[in-house]
Design an enzyme around this catalytic site. Sequence first.
Site, PDB file in Angstrom:
ATOM      1  N   ASN A   9      41.755   1.085 -20.677  1.00 44.79           N
ATOM      2  CA  ASN A   9      42.638   1.839 -19.787  1.00 44.79           C
ATOM      3  C   ASN A   9      42.812   3.223 -20.398  1.00 44.79           C
ATOM      4  OD1 ASN A   9      44.714   2.870 -18.276  1.00 44.79           O
ATOM      5  ND2 ASN A   9      46.258   1.372 -18.942  1.00 44.79           N
ATOM      6  N   TRP A  10      42.118   4.186 -19.817  1.00 45.66           N
ATOM      7  CA  TRP A  10      42.127   5.527 -20.411  1.00 45.66           C
ATOM      8  C   TRP A  10      43.416   6.293 -20.087  1.00 45.66           C
ATOM      9  CZ3 TRP A  10      36.399   7.634 -19.470  1.00 45.66           C
ATOM     10  CH2 TRP A  10      35.508   6.737 -20.056  1.00 45.66           C
ATOM     11  N   LYS A  11      44.226   5.749 -19.208  1.00 49.04           N
ATOM     12  CA  LYS A  11      45.501   6.375 -18.805  1.00 49.04           C
ATOM     13  C   LYS A  11      45.275   7.831 -18.384  1.00 49.04           C
ATOM     14  CE  LYS A  11      47.940   3.056 -21.600  1.00 49.04           C
ATOM     15  NZ  LYS A  11      49.109   2.712 -22.405  1.00 49.04           N
ATOM     16  N   HIS A  96      50.774  -1.987 -14.015  1.00 50.45           N
ATOM     17  CA  HIS A  96      50.940  -1.619 -15.422  1.00 50.45           C
ATOM     18  C   HIS A  96      52.408  -1.257 -15.676  1.00 50.45           C
ATOM     19  CE1 HIS A  96      50.641   0.541 -19.192  1.00 50.45           C
ATOM     20  NE2 HIS A  96      49.491  -0.085 -19.385  1.00 50.45           N
ATOM     21  N   GLU A  98      53.774   1.019 -17.273  1.00 49.94           N
ATOM     22  CA  GLU A  98      54.094   2.445 -17.116  1.00 49.94           C
ATOM     23  C   GLU A  98      54.307   2.792 -15.647  1.00 49.94           C
ATOM     24  OE1 GLU A  98      50.733   3.883 -19.342  1.00 49.94           O
ATOM     25  OE2 GLU A  98      51.632   3.092 -21.169  1.00 49.94           O
ATOM     26  N   GLU A 168      50.918  -7.781 -21.277  1.00 51.85           N
ATOM     27  CA  GLU A 168      51.141  -6.614 -22.124  1.00 51.85           C
ATOM     28  C   GLU A 168      52.629  -6.486 -22.422  1.00 51.85           C
ATOM     29  OE1 GLU A 168      47.764  -3.573 -21.617  1.00 51.85           O
ATOM     30  OE2 GLU A 168      49.163  -3.207 -19.994  1.00 51.85           O
ATOM     31  N   GLY A 174      51.255   1.121 -27.033  1.00 48.70           N
ATOM     32  CA  GLY A 174      51.264   2.455 -27.624  1.00 48.70           C
ATOM     33  C   GLY A 174      52.193   2.615 -28.806  1.00 48.70           C
ATOM     34  N   SER A 213      48.603  -2.275 -28.258  1.00 45.98           N
ATOM     35  CA  SER A 213      48.161  -1.933 -29.621  1.00 45.98           C
ATOM     36  C   SER A 213      47.069  -2.854 -30.138  1.00 45.98           C
ATOM     37  CB  SER A 213      49.358  -1.893 -30.579  1.00 45.98           C
ATOM     38  OG  SER A 213      50.279  -0.893 -30.162  1.00 45.98           O
ATOM     39  N   GLY A 234      44.364   0.398 -24.573  1.00 49.60           N
ATOM     40  CA  GLY A 234      44.763   1.765 -24.252  1.00 49.60           C
ATOM     41  C   GLY A 234      44.205   2.734 -25.283  1.00 49.60           C
ATOM     42  N   GLY A 235      45.025   3.092 -26.245  1.00 50.69           N
ATOM     43  CA  GLY A 235      44.656   4.097 -27.249  1.00 50.69           C
ATOM     44  C   GLY A 235      43.273   3.907 -27.854  1.00 50.69           C
TER      45      GLY A 235
HETATM   46  P1  PGA Z   1      47.736   0.502 -26.049  1.00 51.25           P
HETATM   47  O1  PGA Z   1      47.896   0.387 -24.453  1.00 51.25           O
HETATM   48  O2  PGA Z   1      46.474  -0.242 -26.410  1.00 51.25           O
HETATM   49  O3  PGA Z   1      47.629   1.977 -26.324  1.00 51.25           O
HETATM   50  O4  PGA Z   1      48.932  -0.108 -26.657  1.00 51.25           O
HETATM   51  C1  PGA Z   1      47.545  -0.773 -23.774  1.00 51.25           C
HETATM   52  C2  PGA Z   1      47.817  -0.603 -22.306  1.00 51.25           C
HETATM   53  O5  PGA Z   1      48.828   0.019 -21.938  1.00 51.25           O
HETATM   54  O6  PGA Z   1      47.046  -1.080 -21.462  1.00 51.25           O
END
Ligand code: PGA
Length: 250
Positions: A9-11, A96, A98, A168, A174, A213, A234-235
Site C-alpha cells: 500500500n503505497w498510500k 483502510h 486511515e 491492521e 506506521g 509495521s 505500507g512503509g
Molecule cells: P505500515 O502500514 O506498514 O507503514 O505500518 C501498513 C498499512 O497501513 O497498510
Amino acid sequence: MRKKIVAGNWKMNTTVSEAVELAKGLVASLNEVPEDVKLVVAPPFTNLVPVSDVISGTSIALSSQNCADQEKGAYTGEVSAKMVKSVGCSYVILGHSERREYYGETSEKLVKKIKLALGEGLSPIFCIGEKLQERQDNIHFDVIAAQIKEVLFELSAEEMAQVVVAYEPVWAIGTGVTATSEQAQEIHAYVRGILAEKFGELAQEISILYGGSCKPSNAKELFACPDIDGGLIGGAALKASDFIAIAQSY
Ligand code: PGA
C-alpha cells in the site's frame, strides 16, 4: 489452499517517475519471490496507469487504494470501481483505517463500495483493526467482530469468496510497533471463526493478511502463523528490496 498475498500500500507517496522506478525494481527481482506468493501493488490513482504498463505481462497484480461508493456521475473528485478496473486493477483496498479515520468511511459506505467493486470483478482487500484505546479497554474483539459483521455479512458466499481480509491494528500502522505473532495469530483465528459463523467452510479459503509495521525483520515470524496468509505493507513497500525481502519470508 489459501492464496498467499503480499500487498504494498503505497498510500499518498510517489510521483509518476518514482512509482515507475519502484515498480521496475519489483519486476527486476520478481524471480526471487516464491512462485506461490502473489505480489500486489497499490499505487495512488495517478500512478495506476504507468505502473500497470511496467508490470504488464508479469504476475504482479495492481490494486487501487480506494474506490467511490457511487457508480458514476456528479461526484467530483471520486474514482469509481469501473474506472479502477478499466486501468487494469484486479484488487481494491477498502476500509483502510486511515480512510475510516480521516475520511469518514463508515460500514454503510463500505458495503456500497465493496458491492460496486465486486460487481466489476475486483477483489476487495477489506481492512479491519482496533485502535490502541480499544485494545487497552479490552474491547478489540468486539470492535473487530462489528467491523466484519456490518460489512462482510452483507455479502453472499459467492461474493465473499472474492474478498481478502487485512487485519491492521491501528496502533501498529506506521508506528514501528508490530503486533507480536501471538497477538496477530489470535485475531486472525478469531476473524476466521467469525467468518465461519456466516460462511461455514468458506472461511478456511479466505486469505487474511496482517498489516502494521510489517518489515523484513518480522515478516518471517508473522507469516509462519497458521492463520496469517500474507501481509499488507505500507512503509516497507516503498523500497523494492524490503518489499521483496518480505515476500521471501515465506
Ligand atoms: P505500515 O502500514 O506498514 O507503514 O505500518 C501498513 C498499512 O497501513 O497498510
